[in-house]
Enzyme design. Structure first.
Site, PDB file in Angstrom:
ATOM      1  N   LYS A  54       0.838  -1.208   0.000  1.00 27.45           N
ATOM      2  CA  LYS A  54       0.000   0.000   0.000  1.00 27.45           C
ATOM      3  C   LYS A  54       0.870   1.254   0.000  1.00 27.45           C
ATOM      4  O   LYS A  54       0.616   2.203  -0.754  1.00 27.45           O
ATOM      5  CB  LYS A  54      -0.932  -0.003   1.216  1.00 27.45           C
ATOM      6  CG  LYS A  54      -2.094  -0.982   1.081  1.00 27.45           C
ATOM      7  CD  LYS A  54      -2.831  -1.181   2.400  1.00 27.45           C
ATOM      8  CE  LYS A  54      -3.937  -2.219   2.220  1.00 27.45           C
ATOM      9  NZ  LYS A  54      -4.548  -2.642   3.484  1.00 27.45           N
ATOM     10  N   GLN A  98      -4.906  -1.298   9.662  1.00 26.33           N
ATOM     11  CA  GLN A  98      -4.803  -2.646   9.100  1.00 26.33           C
ATOM     12  C   GLN A  98      -5.369  -3.686  10.073  1.00 26.33           C
ATOM     13  O   GLN A  98      -4.978  -3.728  11.240  1.00 26.33           O
ATOM     14  CB  GLN A  98      -3.336  -2.968   8.785  1.00 26.33           C
ATOM     15  CG  GLN A  98      -3.114  -4.308   8.123  1.00 26.33           C
ATOM     16  CD  GLN A  98      -3.699  -4.369   6.722  1.00 26.33           C
ATOM     17  OE1 GLN A  98      -3.526  -3.472   5.918  1.00 26.33           O
ATOM     18  NE2 GLN A  98      -4.394  -5.448   6.424  1.00 26.33           N
ATOM     19  N   ASP A 121     -11.394   2.874   4.012  1.00 27.63           N
ATOM     20  CA  ASP A 121     -11.781   1.462   3.963  1.00 27.63           C
ATOM     21  C   ASP A 121     -13.299   1.309   3.825  1.00 27.63           C
ATOM     22  O   ASP A 121     -13.790   0.242   3.477  1.00 27.63           O
ATOM     23  CB  ASP A 121     -11.319   0.737   5.243  1.00 27.63           C
ATOM     24  CG  ASP A 121     -10.125  -0.171   4.997  1.00 27.63           C
ATOM     25  OD1 ASP A 121      -9.885  -0.527   3.820  1.00 27.63           O
ATOM     26  OD2 ASP A 121      -9.444  -0.537   5.968  1.00 27.63           O
TER      27      ASP A 121
END
Length: 292
Positions: A54, A98, A121
């Site tokens: 990422k 995460q 997200d």
């Protein structure tokens, strides 16, 4: 019938090129550099790979990348304090914590602490609610990527029958909402669905997102259907050597060939779309925050 594989890797590369050009334009026209902050707690090997990828792709797109790596001993309060600081940081447009988090840290409390406008997200209940009632929202990256692939290959999805296998908050539910928004007739199937094979056989679009290796068999698929396989499962591969593994999807790919019209392979289908859509969401968040 010939089954055509959907090349998610190539599509994601094209999407990243578009995002890179858009970021360059935002910098030149508005002096705006979208920024993505990724928070990793603990030493989970898979998570470390994801975070590294990422960060690399964020920088390649011309965006600002902020990484925060915390020890597994980090408390929930410490993690939420960091999220609060990132919420207040004007250089940060998107925040991603995460998952999974270490035991003792409540994922829901941490995700709820992220400002909805920076929730790239798409997991915050505000964004989930906005998606459900048809308002603009930051949408979870994997289902957003699936929808992009579907629309690219099929054009209009209006009137098609779609079956989503799996009801997770991360993929199944938002996928169903996105398909409803495209005027599909949508069924969510799950572990309690009666005669799940018959339900799947109705689908013009079949999305498998259950995390069970090769659960969807060839005879579950309607001839000519488009199959989107979200599963990433590591299974033993003794043919490759002792202790070796391979990655397979939630669909029995070999059985689906010759039945499905289009199918995403695993790997190389949906997977590459997820990070590309994370970058897309970060640019979207930056534009909205700047009123552009």
């Amino acid at each position: 019938m010939e089954t055509r594989p959907i090349d998610g890797k190539a599509f994601a590369a094209g999407l990243r090129d578009e995002i890179k050009a858009e970021v360059a334009s935002l910098k030149a026209s508005h002096g705006l550099t979208p920024g993505l902050a990724v928070v990793l707690v603990g030493e989970d090997p898979a998570s470390q790979v994801y975070v590294r990828n990422k960060g690399q792709q964020t920088i390649e797109a011309g965006m600002a990348s902020f990484e925060h790596r915390l020890p597994a001993t980090t408390t929930e309060a410490e993690l939420i304090a960091l999220v609060d600081r990132l919420n207040a940081d004007p250089a940060v447009d998107g925040i991603l914590v995460q998952l999974p988090l270490p035991k003792g840290v409540d994922e829901r409390a941490v995700l709820a602490a992220i400002a909805p406008a920076k929730d790239v997200d798409g997991f915050h209940v505000v964004n989930a609610g906005r998606l459900a009632v048809g308002l603009d929202a930051l949408v979870p990256c994997t289902p957003l990527g699936c929808l992009m692939l579907l629309k690219h290959h099929l054009g209009s999805l209006s009137g098609l029958e779609a079956v989503v296998v799996g009801r997770s908050n991360i993929v199944g539910k938002p996928m169903a909402q996105l398909l409803l928004k495209e005027d599909c007739t949508v069924t969510i199937a799950h572990s309690r669905t009666r005669d799940i094979a018959a339900v799947c056989r109705r689908a013009d679009i079949l999305v498998a997102a259950v995390g069970r290796p090769q659960m969807v068999r060839g005879d579950w698929i309607k001839p000519g259907a488009t199959v989107i396989d979200v599963g990433i499962n590591r299974v033993p591969a003794p043919d490759l050597g002792e202790g070796r593994t391979r990655i397979v999807g939630d669909v029995a790919y070999a059985e689906a060939l010759g039945i499905a019209g289009l199918i995403t392979p695993v790997p190389g289908g949906v997977g590459p779309m997820t990070i590309a859509c994370l970058l897309r969401n970060t640019v979207t968040a930056a534009r909205r925050r700047a009123g552009i």
